[in-house]
Write an enzyme that holds these catalytic residues in place. Structure first.
Site, mmCIF file in Angstrom:
data_model
loop_
_atom_site.group_PDB
_atom_site.id
_atom_site.type_symbol
_atom_site.label_atom_id
_atom_site.label_comp_id
_atom_site.label_asym_id
_atom_site.label_seq_id
_atom_site.Cartn_x
_atom_site.Cartn_y
_atom_site.Cartn_z
ATOM 1 N N GLU A 1 -1.430 -8.678 4.818
ATOM 2 C CA GLU A 1 -1.242 -8.818 6.273
ATOM 3 C C GLU A 1 -2.559 -8.662 7.029
ATOM 4 O O GLU A 1 -2.628 -8.996 8.205
ATOM 5 C CB GLU A 1 -0.195 -7.810 6.763
ATOM 6 C CG GLU A 1 -0.678 -6.379 7.000
ATOM 7 C CD GLU A 1 -0.833 -5.555 5.732
ATOM 8 O OE1 GLU A 1 -0.762 -6.137 4.626
ATOM 9 O OE2 GLU A 1 -1.059 -4.337 5.840
ATOM 10 N N HIS B 1 -3.599 -5.480 0.904
ATOM 11 C CA HIS B 1 -2.997 -5.737 2.213
ATOM 12 C C HIS B 1 -3.074 -7.210 2.609
ATOM 13 O O HIS B 1 -3.977 -7.584 3.357
ATOM 14 C CB HIS B 1 -3.763 -4.946 3.278
ATOM 15 C CG HIS B 1 -3.503 -3.477 3.260
ATOM 16 N ND1 HIS B 1 -2.457 -2.903 3.942
ATOM 17 C CD2 HIS B 1 -4.156 -2.467 2.658
ATOM 18 C CE1 HIS B 1 -2.471 -1.589 3.762
ATOM 19 N NE2 HIS B 1 -3.498 -1.297 2.987
ATOM 20 N N CYS C 1 0.832 -1.195 0.000
ATOM 21 C CA CYS C 1 0.000 0.000 0.000
ATOM 22 C C CYS C 1 0.880 1.264 0.000
ATOM 23 O O CYS C 1 1.540 1.548 -0.980
ATOM 24 C CB CYS C 1 -0.972 -0.031 1.174
ATOM 25 S SG CYS C 1 -2.301 1.175 1.001
#
Lengths: 276, 93
Positions: A239, A237, A105
């Site tokens: 994660e 993302h 990002c």
């Protein structure tokens, strides 16, 4: 790499305004990678001696998501300028040594501003591409579908063609080469630098169509790597979806893991295979 | 000498201005006869330089290194007259 045991060490680089570092650290740790949150000043030495860190103590450098420096000027521009002023030589050496560098990002925006990506002829002095305002000029925060279209160091262990459901959260994610889209897009394709593309749930390309392509990105580009494949930047993302309950459809599908987990497993497996 | 420099950062022709387009639509909705809206950024910078030309060169360099992304943006630099900044009006960050 000096002073290293066989453990893989990830440096998660933070400064004012990064905000995805905690979950990125957790995601690395879940797959057995040591991860440490390191402030930029700890690498540039502007801290007391006991807090100083050396980039070469790590073999992964990850720039997490967030709003570094408030996204002033352009997203990522100020973080990149600070790195350029104090740390660029080390980063260049780190990349040239074949260590892996990732940006998620805001991290992707920073890698573009730094000239590490697309990096057609090595690290460029000025940006060679841009991640600019989403086509609908709105912040997009929701899951999207990604197709893994080309392998890089980070995604070595993910099958080509695999479709992942991963969230995006950005207002400036439209990848473009400005007036020279066609010329440089061909170069990206020829070099095999496109890693993730936005797609429909069945993996067919989004072809720029909203909502599948959330930002109007050229050729549905969600993530690219450098020609040497050891630097990866991506807008979504992974994660944020490492556990089953983080999957957007978890109440219906009860997945044991989130789709982002495979991304980190892939890095872990690659690093294990690479340690001598 | 301290020069006041005005910097305009705008999108290159042909690059889609998503922000300008959104503003245009909203203004239309409010009933204004608006045809097009271009969004741009203006910075007013005070810089120490030897001459007007020196000030312009310094800030043009800053544009290339930080203020503009040359892939999608053009910049223009306009140097105004030298000015004296009272010591106590300077912001400390």
């Amino acid at each position: 790499m000096k002073n290293m045991d066989r453990m893989t060490n990830a440096c998660i680089l933070i400064m004012e305004g990064t905000n995805c570092e905690e979950e990125t650290k957790i995601a690395f740790e879940k797959v057995g990678i040591n991860a440490e949150l390191v402030h930029l000043k700890q690498l540039t030495g502007e801290v007391p001696r006991e807090l100083k860190r050396d980039l070469f103590e790590y073999n992964i450098l990850m720039i997490p998501g967030g709003w570094s420096a408030g996204d002033y000027i352009r997203a990522g521009a100020i973080f990149a300028a600070r790195i350029k002023s104090r740390l660029m030589k080390e980063i260049e050496e780190f990349v040239e040594d074949g260590n892996v560098v990732g940006g998620i990002c805001n991290g992707f925006q920073i890698l573009i501003e730094l000239g590490l990506l697309p990096g057609f002829d090595g690290i460029s002095k000025e940006p060679e591409a841009a991640l600019t305002t989403n086509l609908n000029a709105r912040f997009q925060c929701r899951p999207v579908y990604l197709k893994h279209v080309g392998k890089c160091t980070f995604t070595e262990k993910i099958d080509e063609g695999k479709v992942l459901q991963v969230p995006v959260a950005h207002a400036e994610g439209r990848f473009t080469f400005g007036g020279e889209d066609e010329k440089y897009l061909n170069k990206l394709i020829e070099n095999g630098q496109i890693v993730f593309r936005y797609c429909h749930p069945d993996g067919t390309p989004a072809e720029g169509e909203f909502p599948w392509n959330p930002n109007g990105s050229l050729y549905d580009i969600a993530g690219i790597c450098n020609p040497e494949k050891n630097v990866l930047g991506m807008m979504p993302h992974p994660e944020r979806v490492v556990e089953g309950i983080q999957h957007a459809d978890w109440t219906r599908t009860h997945p044991s893991l989130g789709d982002g987990r495979i991304f980190f497993e892939s890095i872990a497996e690659f690093m294990r295979g690479n340690s001598k | 000498m301290n020069f006041e420099v005005e910097v305009r950062i705008e999108l290159k022709p042909g690059v889609i201005d998503a922000e300008g387009e959104t503003i245009r639509k909203s203004l239309k909705l409010l009933g204004y006869p608006v045809n097009d809206v271009k969004s741009l950024k203006v910075y007013v910078i005070g810089v120490n330089a030897d001459s007007k030309k020196d000030a312009e060169e310094k800030i043009a360099d800053a544009c290339r290194r930080l203020l503009a992304n040359p892939v999608i943006q053009n910049y223009s630099v306009k140097v105004k007259n030298a000015r004296i900044i009272p010591e106590n009006s300077r912001k400390r960050l």
